[in-house]
Design a protein around this motif. Structure first.
Motif, PDB file in Angstrom:
ATOM      1  N   LYS A  46       5.820   8.244   7.055  1.00  0.00           N
ATOM      2  CA  LYS A  46       4.507   8.906   7.067  1.00  0.00           C
ATOM      3  C   LYS A  46       4.543  10.343   6.537  1.00  0.00           C
ATOM      4  O   LYS A  46       3.794  11.208   6.981  1.00  0.00           O
ATOM      5  N   SER A  47       5.438  10.558   5.590  1.00  0.00           N
ATOM      6  CA  SER A  47       5.591  11.902   5.035  1.00  0.00           C
ATOM      7  C   SER A  47       5.433  11.910   3.524  1.00  0.00           C
ATOM      8  O   SER A  47       5.737  12.910   2.878  1.00  0.00           O
ATOM      9  N   GLY A  48       4.996  10.772   2.959  1.00  0.00           N
ATOM     10  CA  GLY A  48       4.796  10.743   1.511  1.00  0.00           C
ATOM     11  C   GLY A  48       5.704   9.763   0.777  1.00  0.00           C
ATOM     12  O   GLY A  48       5.884   9.881  -0.441  1.00  0.00           O
ATOM     13  N   THR A  49       6.240   8.780   1.513  1.00  0.00           N
ATOM     14  CA  THR A  49       7.152   7.795   0.904  1.00  0.00           C
ATOM     15  C   THR A  49       6.510   7.091  -0.293  1.00  0.00           C
ATOM     16  O   THR A  49       7.104   6.989  -1.378  1.00  0.00           O
ATOM     17  N   SER A 131      -0.413  10.835  11.173  1.00  0.00           N
ATOM     18  CA  SER A 131      -0.400   9.717  10.238  1.00  0.00           C
ATOM     19  C   SER A 131       0.331   8.517  10.866  1.00  0.00           C
ATOM     20  O   SER A 131      -0.121   7.374  10.790  1.00  0.00           O
ATOM     21  N   GLN A 190       0.933  18.667  -2.779  1.00  0.00           N
ATOM     22  CA  GLN A 190      -0.514  18.842  -2.641  1.00  0.00           C
ATOM     23  C   GLN A 190      -0.996  20.076  -3.385  1.00  0.00           C
ATOM     24  O   GLN A 190      -2.028  20.054  -4.036  1.00  0.00           O
ATOM     25  N   PHE A 222      -4.297  10.905  -5.202  1.00  0.00           N
ATOM     26  CA  PHE A 222      -4.743  10.103  -4.057  1.00  0.00           C
ATOM     27  C   PHE A 222      -5.814   9.110  -4.493  1.00  0.00           C
ATOM     28  O   PHE A 222      -5.758   7.925  -4.145  1.00  0.00           O
ATOM     29  N   LEU A 248      -2.877   2.539   4.646  1.00  0.00           N
ATOM     30  CA  LEU A 248      -1.875   3.516   4.191  1.00  0.00           C
ATOM     31  C   LEU A 248      -2.572   4.767   3.645  1.00  0.00           C
ATOM     32  O   LEU A 248      -2.256   5.889   4.020  1.00  0.00           O
ATOM     33  N   ARG A 250      -4.991   6.867   4.037  1.00  0.00           N
ATOM     34  CA  ARG A 250      -5.937   7.202   5.102  1.00  0.00           C
ATOM     35  C   ARG A 250      -6.731   8.452   4.730  1.00  0.00           C
ATOM     36  O   ARG A 250      -7.905   8.379   4.423  1.00  0.00           O
TER      37      ARG A 250
HETATM   38  P1  A3P Z   1      -2.341  10.262   6.003  1.00  0.00           P
HETATM   39  O1  A3P Z   1      -2.161   9.159   7.006  1.00  0.00           O
HETATM   40  O2  A3P Z   1      -2.282  11.632   6.609  1.00  0.00           O
HETATM   41  O3  A3P Z   1      -3.550  10.074   5.162  1.00  0.00           O
HETATM   42  P2  A3P Z   1       4.114   7.220   3.816  1.00  0.00           P
HETATM   43  O4  A3P Z   1       3.940   6.783   2.415  1.00  0.00           O
HETATM   44  O5  A3P Z   1       5.405   7.930   4.076  1.00  0.00           O
HETATM   45  O6  A3P Z   1       3.891   6.068   4.742  1.00  0.00           O
HETATM   46  O7  A3P Z   1       3.012   8.335   4.109  1.00  0.00           O
HETATM   47  C1  A3P Z   1       1.653   7.997   4.148  1.00  0.00           C
HETATM   48  C2  A3P Z   1       0.843   9.257   4.046  1.00  0.00           C
HETATM   49  O8  A3P Z   1       0.895   9.745   2.698  1.00  0.00           O
HETATM   50  C3  A3P Z   1      -0.634   9.005   4.373  1.00  0.00           C
HETATM   51  O9  A3P Z   1      -1.095  10.207   5.002  1.00  0.00           O
HETATM   52  C4  A3P Z   1      -1.227   8.817   2.986  1.00  0.00           C
HETATM   53  O10 A3P Z   1      -2.608   9.060   2.904  1.00  0.00           O
HETATM   54  C5  A3P Z   1      -0.434   9.883   2.214  1.00  0.00           C
HETATM   55  N1  A3P Z   1      -0.451   9.626   0.767  1.00  0.00           N
HETATM   56  C6  A3P Z   1      -0.136   8.492   0.107  1.00  0.00           C
HETATM   57  N2  A3P Z   1      -0.353   8.642  -1.206  1.00  0.00           N
HETATM   58  C7  A3P Z   1      -0.829   9.897  -1.399  1.00  0.00           C
HETATM   59  C8  A3P Z   1      -1.260  10.639  -2.545  1.00  0.00           C
HETATM   60  N3  A3P Z   1      -1.254  10.111  -3.758  1.00  0.00           N
HETATM   61  N4  A3P Z   1      -1.688  11.899  -2.357  1.00  0.00           N
HETATM   62  C9  A3P Z   1      -1.712  12.458  -1.118  1.00  0.00           C
HETATM   63  N5  A3P Z   1      -1.318  11.807  -0.001  1.00  0.00           N
HETATM   64  C10 A3P Z   1      -0.882  10.525  -0.131  1.00  0.00           C
END
Ligand code: A3P
Length: 287
Positions: A46-49, A131, A190, A222, A248, A250
């Motif tokens: 949940k950190s941008g994977t 998240s 970001q 996003f 995902l 969100r």
């Molecule tokens: P939120 O739940 O805060 O919206 P992971 O990929 O590690 O599971 O992390 C998911 C988080 O990354 C979610 O955060 C998701 O919205 C965010 N995310 C995924 N793709 C993104 C993008 N292109 N730009 C910004 N945030 C993104």
């Protein structure tokens, strides 16, 4: 509270699912051979994977979005630790681009003797917590998180799937001075996706034109990712995900934890953060 079963492997908690087996964890840690041209995106959940996965697969294709739009993300940048995708990793035409949630101590030992490149992405742990909380309601192999206070306590004590955020970050920070290790934050992506792309390309030794970088930036936004069914998790089968309970893609914002945590919860978080991060010399955007 519903209770999806978890198991502990060498001190780290994992969900009991066909994805994770002790045999495969041991194979990954001790036998898996990292190649010098491997690239691995390592991220605490949940950190941008998925964002990094999309970015890296676009960079691998010089900004051309065809692959990102036609092949599911977890085949483009497979997880090293997932047992069912072992063959995808082993048959991947080099350079292999892979993903991992593993803490440092469970990561392939062969990395230490290779020139494989690691990109480690960290996110404000309060946003990660929120998240994770919402995602846990939808992903069926994660425990129902209960209330935000319940989940906050579990997150702070490290009693969550994939283990403690603090241990993950501190474990990987031990690599920070290695030339084949690149650490950056979700917040930097970001704030300046363009600049981040340039830094990542430089680290990877990839020379992309400014148009190609623009294409990566546009296709990894996003808004674009949200509509890309190969990346937005909507194709995860119902056995694993209750799509009516969460998604995902969100919010995709930095600092939105302020909407979800009370002042008291934020202060509780800060107290534990200060204690657990004592001695860490790296400064993050949220510090
Ligand atoms: P939120 O739940 O805060 O919206 P992971 O990929 O590690 O599971 O992390 C998911 C988080 O990354 C979610 O955060 C998701 O919205 C965010 N995310 C995924 N793709 C993104 C993008 N292109 N730009 C910004 N945030 C993104």
């Amino acid at each position: 509270m519903l209770s999806a079963p978890y198991f502990t492997h060498k001190g780290t908690v994992f969900p009991e699912t066909a994805l994770y087996t002790v045999d495969h964890f041991n194979y990954v840690e001790n036998e898996f051979q990292m190649l010098d041209d491997d690239v691995v995106s390592v991220v605490y959940p949940k950190s941008g994977t998925h964002w990094m996965g999309e970015i890296l697969s676009l960079i691998r294709q010089d900004g051309d979005p065809t692959w990102a739009r036609s092949v599911i993300l977890w085949d483009r940048i497979p997880w090293i630790e997932n047992a069912p995708t072992k063959d995808i990793v082993l048959n991947y035409a080099p350079p292999r681009f892979m993903s991992s949630h593993l803490p440092f101590q469970l990561f392939p030992k062969s990395f230490l003797h290779s020139k494989a490149k690691i990109i480690y992405t960290v996110r404000n742990p309060k946003d990660t917590l929120v998240s994770f909380y919402y995602f846990s309601k939808a992903l069926k192999f994660l425990k129902d998180p209960g209330t935000m206070q319940d989940f906050l306590e579990e997150f702070l004590s490290g009693d969550v799937a994939y283990g403690s955020w603090f241990d993950h970050v501190k474990g990987w920070l031990a690599m920070k001075d290695k030339p084949n290790f690149f650490i950056h934050t979700y917040e930097e992506l970001q704030q300046d996706l363009q600049g981040s792309m340039e830094r990542i390309c430089r680290f990877l030794g990839k020379e992309l034109t400014s148009q190609q970088i623009d294409s990566v930036v546009e296709n990894a936004s996003f808004e674009t990712m949200k509509d890309n069914k190969m990346s937005n998790f909507t194709q995860v089968v119902d056995e694993y995900m209750d799509h009516s309970k969460g998604k995902l893609m969100r919010e995709g914002k930095s600092g939105s934890w302020k909407k979800y945590l009370t002042v008291a919860q934020s202060e509780q978080f800060d107290r534990v953060y200060k204690e657990k991060m004592r001695g860490v010399t790296v400064t993050f955007p949220w510090d």
